[in-house]
Design an enzyme around this catalytic site. Structure first.
Site, mmCIF file in Angstrom:
data_model
loop_
_atom_site.group_PDB
_atom_site.id
_atom_site.type_symbol
_atom_site.label_atom_id
_atom_site.label_comp_id
_atom_site.label_asym_id
_atom_site.label_seq_id
_atom_site.Cartn_x
_atom_site.Cartn_y
_atom_site.Cartn_z
ATOM 1 N N ARG A 192 115.434 -48.887 32.730
ATOM 2 C CA ARG A 192 115.239 -50.083 33.739
ATOM 3 C C ARG A 192 114.368 -49.427 34.819
ATOM 4 O O ARG A 192 114.742 -48.431 35.278
ATOM 5 C CB ARG A 192 116.701 -50.419 33.992
ATOM 6 C CG ARG A 192 116.683 -51.659 35.058
ATOM 7 C CD ARG A 192 118.228 -51.727 35.528
ATOM 8 N NE ARG A 192 118.742 -52.488 34.605
ATOM 9 C CZ ARG A 192 119.990 -52.060 33.900
ATOM 10 N NH1 ARG A 192 120.346 -50.626 34.199
ATOM 11 N NH2 ARG A 192 120.419 -52.695 33.147
ATOM 12 N N GLY A 193 113.628 -50.156 35.460
ATOM 13 C CA GLY A 193 112.767 -50.045 36.396
ATOM 14 C C GLY A 193 112.930 -51.346 37.806
ATOM 15 O O GLY A 193 113.816 -52.039 37.395
ATOM 16 N N ASP B 227 99.352 -46.488 38.732
ATOM 17 C CA ASP B 227 100.772 -46.039 38.703
ATOM 18 C C ASP B 227 100.887 -44.753 37.636
ATOM 19 O O ASP B 227 101.928 -44.900 37.211
ATOM 20 C CB ASP B 227 101.731 -47.135 38.633
ATOM 21 C CG ASP B 227 103.195 -46.660 38.996
ATOM 22 O OD1 ASP B 227 103.386 -45.584 40.140
ATOM 23 O OD2 ASP B 227 104.256 -47.247 38.507
ATOM 24 N N LYS C 262 109.403 -55.007 26.640
ATOM 25 C CA LYS C 262 109.467 -54.971 27.883
ATOM 26 C C LYS C 262 109.843 -56.409 28.456
ATOM 27 O O LYS C 262 109.368 -57.432 28.104
ATOM 28 C CB LYS C 262 108.314 -54.419 28.750
ATOM 29 C CG LYS C 262 108.266 -54.502 30.113
ATOM 30 C CD LYS C 262 107.055 -53.723 30.877
ATOM 31 C CE LYS C 262 107.216 -52.438 30.968
ATOM 32 N NZ LYS C 262 105.965 -51.688 31.828
ATOM 33 N N LEU D 120 116.400 -48.830 26.550
ATOM 34 C CA LEU D 120 115.681 -47.654 26.643
ATOM 35 C C LEU D 120 115.391 -47.254 28.279
ATOM 36 O O LEU D 120 115.611 -46.173 28.413
ATOM 37 C CB LEU D 120 114.323 -47.811 26.160
ATOM 38 C CG LEU D 120 114.308 -47.859 24.729
ATOM 39 C CD1 LEU D 120 113.042 -47.945 24.255
ATOM 40 C CD2 LEU D 120 115.023 -46.848 23.830
#
Length: 282
Positions: A23-24, A143, A43, A21
């Site tokens: 990517r970070g 965040d 995750k 879904l």
């Protein structure tokens, strides 16, 4: 290279990976199917060293599970999994088909979202965040961005859920931390990495409010953000970009963006009360 592949059976076969879904820097998120619970989001943490570090990062799952609020993403399970890069921590959470707040905003091509929809999104966002701020000591998110606010639908309309509490920490006197996304960080959080507080989270909500109402950020001079935050020009009123915004809503949003944290609503519950007062008067 992705950590997991579509069609792969993981964690003893109880989950089947359907697709990546997103990517970070710290994680990848997959849509998976559980043999009993059905479709979920998983995750997988990308940067993990020791087992202790894995457990520390999985603290996000613990925080989310404890809150148990309809406007905070629910977490179901957590552990470690063998990936293409080695053993990594993971947790599963509810899958929200509607996408994130940025998806919703950019899909609305006729200008900013309707004011009523924006205020409803902000109301639910504040409700979930207030549950975290109401903990003793408070949990601060640190965040809040359009990419970690998920927006779906239920039988009553829009349903907002806050995710990605990976930077969340218990607010403690003197706690510092420079993590976050620059455009959404409060000035005090940008200076010397200090300023983790409930009022700093309110500033982030103010940035989201401004963006939803205007389709622009309140401050676009990111090259000078870190060292010149306190000297930036105040943002212009949202009504300058959107004639549907009235003076009272202008004031509410601009107070949340005040560079002095003492002059902002002090937590999400206070900001929610301001929103409720505006709705009653509108």
């Amino acid at each position: 290279m992705a950590l997991l592949e579509a069609g792969e059976h993981v964690t003893g076969g109880s989950y089947v990976v359907e697709r990546l879904l997103g990517r970070g820097s710290f994680s990848e998120v997959y849509r998976v199917r559980h043999t009993v619970l059905g479709r979920l989001a998983m995750k997988v943490l990308r940067k993990v060293g020791t087992l202790d570090r894995t457990h520390e990062l999985l603290g996000e799952a613990v925080l989310l599970s404890r809150l148990g609020h309809p406007n905070v993403v629910r977490v179901f399970d957590a552990g470690t999994v063998t990936t293409a890069a080695g053993e990594r921590g993971w947790f599963t959470m509810e899958y929200v088909a509607g996408g994130n707040l940025d998806d919703v905003r950019t899909a609305h091509t006729a200008g900013p979202l309707p004011v009523a929809d924006t205020v409803e999104i902000l109301r639910q966002l504040c409700a979930g965040l207030a549950a975290a701020h109401g903990e003793d000591p408070p949990i601060v998110h640190r965040d809040l961005t359009p990419w970690n606010v998920l927006v779906g639908q239920d039988g009553r309309g829009i349903r907002v859920r806050i995710g990605d509490f990976g930077l969340a920490r218990r607010a403690q006197p003197g706690l510092t931390g420079g993590e976050g996304t620059l455009a959404f960080m409060a000035p005090e959080a940008l200076r010397y990495g200090a300023g983790s507080s409930t009022a700093a989270d309110v500033y982030s909500v103010g940035v989201l409010a401004y963006l939803l109402l205007t389709d622009v950020l309140p401050h676009r001079d990111l090259a000078h953000t870190v060292y010149g935050a306190e000297r930036r020009e105040p943002p212009v009123a949202p009504s300058r970009f959107n004639r549907a915004v009235d003076a009272a809503l202008d004031d509410l949003v601009l107070r949340a963006l005040d560079p002095d944290p003492a002059r902002r609503p002090q937590d999400a519950a206070a900001f929610a009360a301001d929103l409720a007062q505006w709705r009653e008067a509108a």
